[in-house]
Design an enzyme around this catalytic site. Structure first.
Site, mmCIF file in Angstrom:
data_model
loop_
_atom_site.group_PDB
_atom_site.id
_atom_site.type_symbol
_atom_site.label_atom_id
_atom_site.label_comp_id
_atom_site.label_asym_id
_atom_site.label_seq_id
_atom_site.Cartn_x
_atom_site.Cartn_y
_atom_site.Cartn_z
ATOM 1 N N GLN A 102 0.846 -1.200 0.000
ATOM 2 C CA GLN A 102 0.000 0.000 0.000
ATOM 3 C C GLN A 102 0.879 1.248 0.000
ATOM 4 O O GLN A 102 1.810 1.374 0.793
ATOM 5 C CB GLN A 102 -0.927 0.049 1.213
ATOM 6 C CG GLN A 102 -1.917 1.201 1.121
ATOM 7 C CD GLN A 102 -2.715 1.428 2.391
ATOM 8 O OE1 GLN A 102 -2.209 1.994 3.351
ATOM 9 N NE2 GLN A 102 -3.972 0.981 2.398
ATOM 10 N N GLU A 166 -10.097 7.397 3.391
ATOM 11 C CA GLU A 166 -9.887 7.667 4.819
ATOM 12 C C GLU A 166 -9.374 9.079 5.118
ATOM 13 O O GLU A 166 -8.865 9.336 6.197
ATOM 14 C CB GLU A 166 -8.945 6.634 5.453
ATOM 15 C CG GLU A 166 -9.660 5.459 6.067
ATOM 16 C CD GLU A 166 -10.024 4.367 5.072
ATOM 17 O OE1 GLU A 166 -10.577 3.356 5.502
ATOM 18 O OE2 GLU A 166 -9.778 4.516 3.854
ATOM 19 N N TYR A 168 -6.862 10.712 3.637
ATOM 20 C CA TYR A 168 -5.454 10.975 3.347
ATOM 21 C C TYR A 168 -5.342 11.870 2.101
ATOM 22 O O TYR A 168 -6.333 12.325 1.544
ATOM 23 C CB TYR A 168 -4.703 9.662 3.185
ATOM 24 C CG TYR A 168 -4.570 8.888 4.482
ATOM 25 C CD1 TYR A 168 -3.846 9.406 5.553
ATOM 26 C CD2 TYR A 168 -5.192 7.654 4.658
ATOM 27 C CE1 TYR A 168 -3.724 8.711 6.751
ATOM 28 C CE2 TYR A 168 -5.081 6.953 5.857
ATOM 29 C CZ TYR A 168 -4.350 7.489 6.896
ATOM 30 O OH TYR A 168 -4.244 6.801 8.085
ATOM 31 N N ARG A 216 -7.748 2.206 -3.601
ATOM 32 C CA ARG A 216 -8.671 2.240 -2.464
ATOM 33 C C ARG A 216 -9.456 3.539 -2.532
ATOM 34 O O ARG A 216 -8.920 4.624 -2.292
ATOM 35 C CB ARG A 216 -7.931 2.126 -1.137
ATOM 36 C CG ARG A 216 -8.901 2.140 0.042
ATOM 37 C CD ARG A 216 -8.401 1.401 1.239
ATOM 38 N NE ARG A 216 -9.402 1.386 2.294
ATOM 39 C CZ ARG A 216 -9.334 0.636 3.367
ATOM 40 N NH1 ARG A 216 -8.312 -0.180 3.530
ATOM 41 N NH2 ARG A 216 -10.279 0.678 4.285
ATOM 42 N N HIS A 254 -10.902 9.647 8.955
ATOM 43 C CA HIS A 254 -10.535 9.470 10.357
ATOM 44 C C HIS A 254 -11.206 10.509 11.250
ATOM 45 O O HIS A 254 -11.358 10.285 12.456
ATOM 46 C CB HIS A 254 -9.014 9.548 10.521
ATOM 47 C CG HIS A 254 -8.294 8.366 9.957
ATOM 48 N ND1 HIS A 254 -8.719 7.071 10.133
ATOM 49 C CD2 HIS A 254 -7.163 8.277 9.207
ATOM 50 C CE1 HIS A 254 -7.895 6.238 9.528
ATOM 51 N NE2 HIS A 254 -6.941 6.942 8.955
ATOM 52 N N ALA A 312 -9.174 -6.787 8.090
ATOM 53 C CA ALA A 312 -7.905 -6.441 8.728
ATOM 54 C C ALA A 312 -7.888 -6.981 10.149
ATOM 55 O O ALA A 312 -7.215 -7.964 10.451
ATOM 56 C CB ALA A 312 -7.701 -4.928 8.698
ATOM 57 N N CYS A 339 -13.562 -4.489 19.411
ATOM 58 C CA CYS A 339 -13.419 -3.696 20.637
ATOM 59 C C CYS A 339 -12.432 -2.549 20.458
ATOM 60 O O CYS A 339 -12.509 -1.535 21.168
ATOM 61 C CB CYS A 339 -12.979 -4.586 21.792
ATOM 62 S SG CYS A 339 -11.303 -5.266 21.589
ATOM 63 N N GLN A 341 -9.523 -2.231 21.443
ATOM 64 C CA GLN A 341 -8.704 -1.927 22.619
ATOM 65 C C GLN A 341 -7.215 -2.166 22.395
ATOM 66 O O GLN A 341 -6.380 -1.392 22.864
ATOM 67 C CB GLN A 341 -9.182 -2.767 23.811
ATOM 68 C CG GLN A 341 -10.549 -2.380 24.329
ATOM 69 C CD GLN A 341 -10.962 -3.237 25.509
ATOM 70 O OE1 GLN A 341 -10.172 -3.544 26.389
ATOM 71 N NE2 GLN A 341 -12.219 -3.646 25.528
ATOM 72 N N CYS A 343 -5.784 -2.826 19.246
ATOM 73 C CA CYS A 343 -5.314 -2.446 17.912
ATOM 74 C C CYS A 343 -5.379 -0.933 17.739
ATOM 75 O O CYS A 343 -4.400 -0.231 17.975
ATOM 76 C CB CYS A 343 -6.100 -3.189 16.831
ATOM 77 S SG CYS A 343 -7.901 -3.092 16.986
ATOM 78 N N LYS A 423 -22.255 -4.557 22.512
ATOM 79 C CA LYS A 423 -21.196 -5.492 22.897
ATOM 80 C C LYS A 423 -21.615 -6.946 22.695
ATOM 81 O O LYS A 423 -21.081 -7.846 23.334
ATOM 82 C CB LYS A 423 -20.769 -5.250 24.343
ATOM 83 C CG LYS A 423 -20.049 -3.914 24.537
ATOM 84 C CD LYS A 423 -19.301 -3.846 25.849
ATOM 85 C CE LYS A 423 -18.432 -2.594 25.917
ATOM 86 N NZ LYS A 423 -17.624 -2.536 27.151
ATOM 87 N N LEU A 657 -12.747 -3.922 34.050
ATOM 88 C CA LEU A 657 -12.956 -5.314 33.635
ATOM 89 C C LEU A 657 -12.011 -5.542 32.462
ATOM 90 O O LEU A 657 -12.383 -5.458 31.293
ATOM 91 C CB LEU A 657 -14.418 -5.550 33.228
ATOM 92 C CG LEU A 657 -15.438 -5.298 34.331
ATOM 93 C CD1 LEU A 657 -16.846 -5.636 33.853
ATOM 94 C CD2 LEU A 657 -15.107 -6.109 35.580
ATOM 95 N N ALA A 659 -10.268 -7.427 30.188
ATOM 96 C CA ALA A 659 -10.083 -8.692 29.479
ATOM 97 C C ALA A 659 -8.799 -8.678 28.666
ATOM 98 O O ALA A 659 -8.177 -9.726 28.466
ATOM 99 C CB ALA A 659 -11.285 -8.967 28.576
#
Length: 673
Positions: A102, A166, A168, A216, A254, A312, A339, A341, A343, A423, A657, A659
C-alpha cells in the site's frame, strides 16, 4: 466442498491468481518501531498467508518524506531497504498468498513539520496545519507514487494499492471541502479527480501491464463537504479507465463523526456504499469494514455487493480465518469483537498493535508454542477470560487441564459485558472458548465452587487461580439501603431498575451500565437503525453521504452519572470508541457530575456535595460502579496451606474489567509452563 463457495472461489487478476476472495486489509501496526522489526513484519504477514488468505495488503508506505505519518513511519522511496521488503514478500509467497504494497501519502494528517495538503485547511484531529502544495509539487508527487510502485515491483510484490480514502492526501484532493485550489487540480470534479487519475496512469506506465494495481476509493466520505455518491461513481469510472485492476473500498475519514469500524457498527453496515461503487465499474470490487465472519463475507459476494472482502482486524484475531472457513470449521474461528482496545486504541496512543482475543498478533516471534516437554496436570479455578484463555493455551501444548467455575456457565464478567448494547460480539468470544475447550478435552467442572483442600487432594502439578474481581464498596453511609445496587446486580439482570437512577463511578463499567440502561441493541445490530441514528445517507445523494440524524428519542430512564475527579467524565475511555459512547449518552440526556463528594444514601435519595454545595438527588436507585477488588480468598487459603499457585487476571490486578490484560497474561503463562 466448503460451505462458502463464493468466498473460496479463485480469482484471476492480470498475472496474479488469488486462491480465494479473502483479502488481508492494510493496517498500521507500528511493528517497524520495534527491535527485529523486519523479522516481526515477515512473521506477521507470513503467518496470515499460511492461514490461506488470498491477498495480503501491507500497511501504508509513504512515497516521499512529506507523506510519512510521523517521524520514523514506513516509507519506500529508495532501494536502501529492499532486502527488508523482499523478506516480507518471500514470507507471504511461501505461504501461498499474493501481496501488494500500500502506498499512502498522509497529507494534512501528517504529524511532522513538513505537513502538506491540497489546501491549508487544518484537520480537527491534527494540531499541525498543512502547507498547500504547489502545482509542481502535486505533479512531482504523482511521479513519486509511480517510483514507489516500481520499487515494489523490484522487491517482488505482486502489485500496489493506491490509498485514496480515509481522508489521506488523495482524498483531500477529491473532496470539495478540503480542496480549495484554483489550479488544474481544484474546483470542478474533473480537476479534483485529476490527481488520483494521473497517479494511476503513472503507476501503470511505470510498473507495467502485468502488475496488479488496486485503488482504495472512499466509498462514502462521511464528512461535510465530501463527495456525493454520483461523484464517487464518476471517480471510480475514471480510475478504472486510467488502468486500475481492482477497487478496494474505504469508509469514512478518520475525522468523521460517525463510527465506521467499532462494535457499535452493525456487521456489513456499509454494503450500500460498496454496492454504489460496484454498480459503476466493470472491474472487481472489495468490500470492507465490519465483516468478521465467513457467513457475512459469503453473503456480500453472493448478493453482488462486491467480489472480494477485506478483513484487517479479523485477521489479527485469527490468522487462520480463511483456512478454517475453507474446511467448514467456522465455529473454531477466533472472531474479532471490534473492541479496538489492543489495535486502534494502541495505534492512536503511539503503541504497537496487537489483539485482545489473540495476544500473539504482532508478537509472532515471541511465541514458540512448542508442545510441553513434560505435560502436567493443571487445575484452573475461574471460567472468566483469564481462566478460559489459560486453559485453552495450556491444553493446546499438551497439558491435562481441569477448569473449575463456581457459576453454572463459563464467561465470568464477560456475561455482563455482552448484555450491554453494542457489545454482543462478546458472544463470539464465548463461543470460541467453549468450542476450543471441548475440542481440547478440557475437563469442565461448572457450578463447582472448589475448596483449597479439594485441590490439594487432587495432587495437581500446577494450580492457576483466575477467580476475578468483586465490586468495591466505597465508604458511603447507607450502602445497605434498598435503593443501592451494584453493577453486578444490574448487568446480571438480577433486579429491576427504576426510572431515575444515579450511577456512582464513571469508568468503563459506569459507562457500560449507563449504556445498558438507556441504549438500544438495534443500533448496533440493524444497519438501517444505525444509519438513521447517526445520520448516514443510505441513498448517497448528499455531500459526504450525510443526512440529519434521527431525532433524540425519549430515554427510558433519567440517568445521573457521578465521579469524584474534577474532570470531564469519560476521559479515560478508549481512544477510538469512547467518543461514540459519550455521544450516545449525551443524546439520551444523561447528566454528568464531576468532582462529587458522596455523603449518604437514604429514603430521600443520594446526598452529595458538588462545587461546594450540598445536594440531595431523588432517585429510585443508586448503582455502585466504583471499581473492583481482586477476589483472592481461595488464593490466600492455598498459600496458607503451602501450595504452589499462580495468580492471573483480575485476581492478580483489579483494573476495570480488563479482558485485554487478563487474556494476555494467561496466554503468556500457558506458553511458559
Amino acid at each position: 466442498m466448503s460451505p462458502y463457495p463464493k468466498l473460496m472461489e479463485p480469482l484471476q487478476l492480470r498475472a496474479a491468481t488469488l486462491r480465494n476472495r479473502i483479502v488481508m486489509g492494510a493496517m498500521h501496526t507500528r511493528l517497524e518501531t520495534l527491535d527485529r522489526a523486519n523479522e516481526r513484519l515477515a512473521a506477521f504477514y507470513g503467518v496470515r498467508a499460511r492461514g490461506e488468505v488470498g491477498l495480503v495488503l501491507t500497511g501504508g508506505y509513504a512515497p516521499n518524506p512529506d507523506g510519512i505519518f510521523e517521524p520514523g513511519a514506513p516509507a519506500f522511496y529508495d532501494s536502501s531497504r529492499m532486502d527488508e521488503h523482499r523478506a516480507i514478500v518471500g514470507a507471504v509467497h511461501d505461504g501461498g498468498a499474493k501481496i501488494a504494497l500500500q502506498i499512502v501519502h498522509t497529507g494534512r494528517y501528517a504529524k511532522h513539520d513538513r505537513c502538506v495538503g491540497a489546501s491549508t485547511l487544518r484537520s480537527r484531529i491534527n494540531p499541525i496545519g498543512p502547507r498547500a502544495m504547489t502545482t509542481e509539487e502535486v505533479w512531482r508527487t504523482v511521479s513519486d507514487f509511480a517510483a514507489t510502485a516500481a520499487l515494489a515491483r523490484e522487491a517482488g510484490y505482486d502489485g500496489v494499492e493506491i490509498m485514496g480514502s480515509e481522508g489521506y492526501l488523495i482524498n483531500q484532493f477529491t473532496a470539495p471541502f478540503t480542496n480549495q485550489r484554483e489550479d488544474e487540480f481544484g474546483g470542478s470534479l474533473e480537476n479534483r479527480v485529476r490527481f488520483p487519475v494521473e497517479i494511476v496512469k503513472a503507476v501503470r506506465e511505470k510498473a507495467g501491464d502485468d502488475f496488479l494495481l488496486i485503488y482504495r476509493i472512499s466509498a462514502v466520505d462521511l464528512v461535510e463537504g465530501g463527495m456525493p455518491g454520483d461523484e464517487v461513481q464518476e471517480l471510480a469510472r475514471r480510475v478504472e479507465a486510467a488502468g486500475a485492476d481492482l477497487f478496494n473500498t474505504g469508509i469514512g475519514w478518520h475525522e468523521s463523526a460517525i463510527p465506521t469500524i467499532a462494535a457499535a457498527v452493525p456487521r456489513a453496515a456499509w454494503s450500500y456504499a460498496v454496492r454504489n461503487v460496484k454498480e459503476a465499474v466493470s472491474i472487481p470490487v472489495i468490500a470492507s469494514n465490519r465483516i468478521n465472519t465467513p457467513e457475512v463475507a459469503e453473503d456480500i459476494i453472493e448478493t453482488g455487493v462486491a467480489d472480494l472482502v477485506s478483513m484487517a482486524r479479523p485477521l489479527l484475531a485469527d490468522p487462520d480465518f480463511a483456512r478454517k472457513a475453507r474446511l467448514g470449521r467456522a465455529d473454531e474461528i477466533n472472531t474479532c469483537i471490534a473492541c479496538n482496545q489492543a489495535c486502534l486504541d494502541r495505534i492512536f496512543t503511539e503503541r504497537t498493535a496487537t489483539c485482545l482475543v489473540n495476544p500473539r498478533a504482532g508478537r509472532e516471534i515471541e511465541f514458540a508454542d512448542a508442545p510441553a516437554l513434560s505435560p502436567k496436570r493443571i487445575a484452573v479455578v475461574g471460567g472468566g477470560p483469564a481462566g478460559m484463555a489459560f486453559a485453552v493455551n495450556a491444553a493446546e501444548r499438551g497439558h491435562q487441564v481441569t477448569l473449575y467455575e463456581a457459576a453454572s456457565e463459563l464467561g465470568g464478567q464477560l456475561n455482563m459485558a455482552r448484555a450491554v448494547p453494542g457489545k454482543s460480539e462478546f458472544n463470539e468470544m464465548l463461543r470460541y472458548f467453549r468450542t476450543r475447550l471441548t475440542a481440547l478435552a478440557v475437563e469442565l467442572r461448572l457450578g463447582h465452587a472448589v475448596e483449597a483442600e479439594e485441590l490439594g487432594r487432587e495432587n495437581f502439578d500446577e494450580i492457576v487461580v483466575a477467580t476475578g474481581v468483586r465490586p468495591r464498596r466505597p465508604d458511603i453511609a447507607g450502602l445497605d439501603h434498598p435503593k443501592v445496587l451494584s453493577y453486578v446486580d444490574v448487568l446480571s439482570r438480577k433486579v429491576p431498575v427504576g426510572r431515575r437512577v444515579a450511577i456512582i463511578g464513571a469508568g468503563g463499567i459506569g459507562f457500560d451500565v449507563a449504556e445498558y440502561l438507556v441504549g438500544q441493541d438495534s443500533e448496533a445490530l440493524v444497519p438501517e437503525a444505525f444509519l438513521s441514528t447517526w445520520g448516514a445517507d443510505a441513498e448517497l445523494r448528499s455531500a459526504g453521504g450525510l443526512t440529519e440524524p434521527a431525532g433524540d428519542r425519549p430515554p427510558p430512564r433519567e440517568l445521573f452519572m457521578f465521579q469524584r475527579k474534577p474532570e470531564a467524565l469519560g476521559r479515560r475511555l478508549g481512544k477510538s470508541t469512547g467518543w461514540i459512547l459519550k455521544t450516545k449518552l449525551r443524546r439520551a440526556h444523561v447528566a454528568m457530575i464531576a468532582g462529587a463528594e458522596y455523603r449518604a444514601v437514604d429514603d430521600a435519595g443520594l446526598h452529595y456535595v458538588a462545587d461546594g454545595m450540598p445536594h440531595v438527588l431523588d432517585v429510585d436507585h443508586v448503582i455502585l460502579c466504583a471499581g473492583q477488588e481482586s477476589e483472592r480468598t481461595l488464593y490466600d487459603r492455598l498459600v496458607s496451606l503451602g501450595a504452589s499457585v499462580r495468580l492471573i487476571g483480575g485476581a492478580d490486578v483489579a483494573a476495570e474489567l480488563d479482558a485485554l490484560r487478563a487474556i494476555d497474561q494467561a496466554t503468556h503463562l500457558a506458553v511458559a509452563i
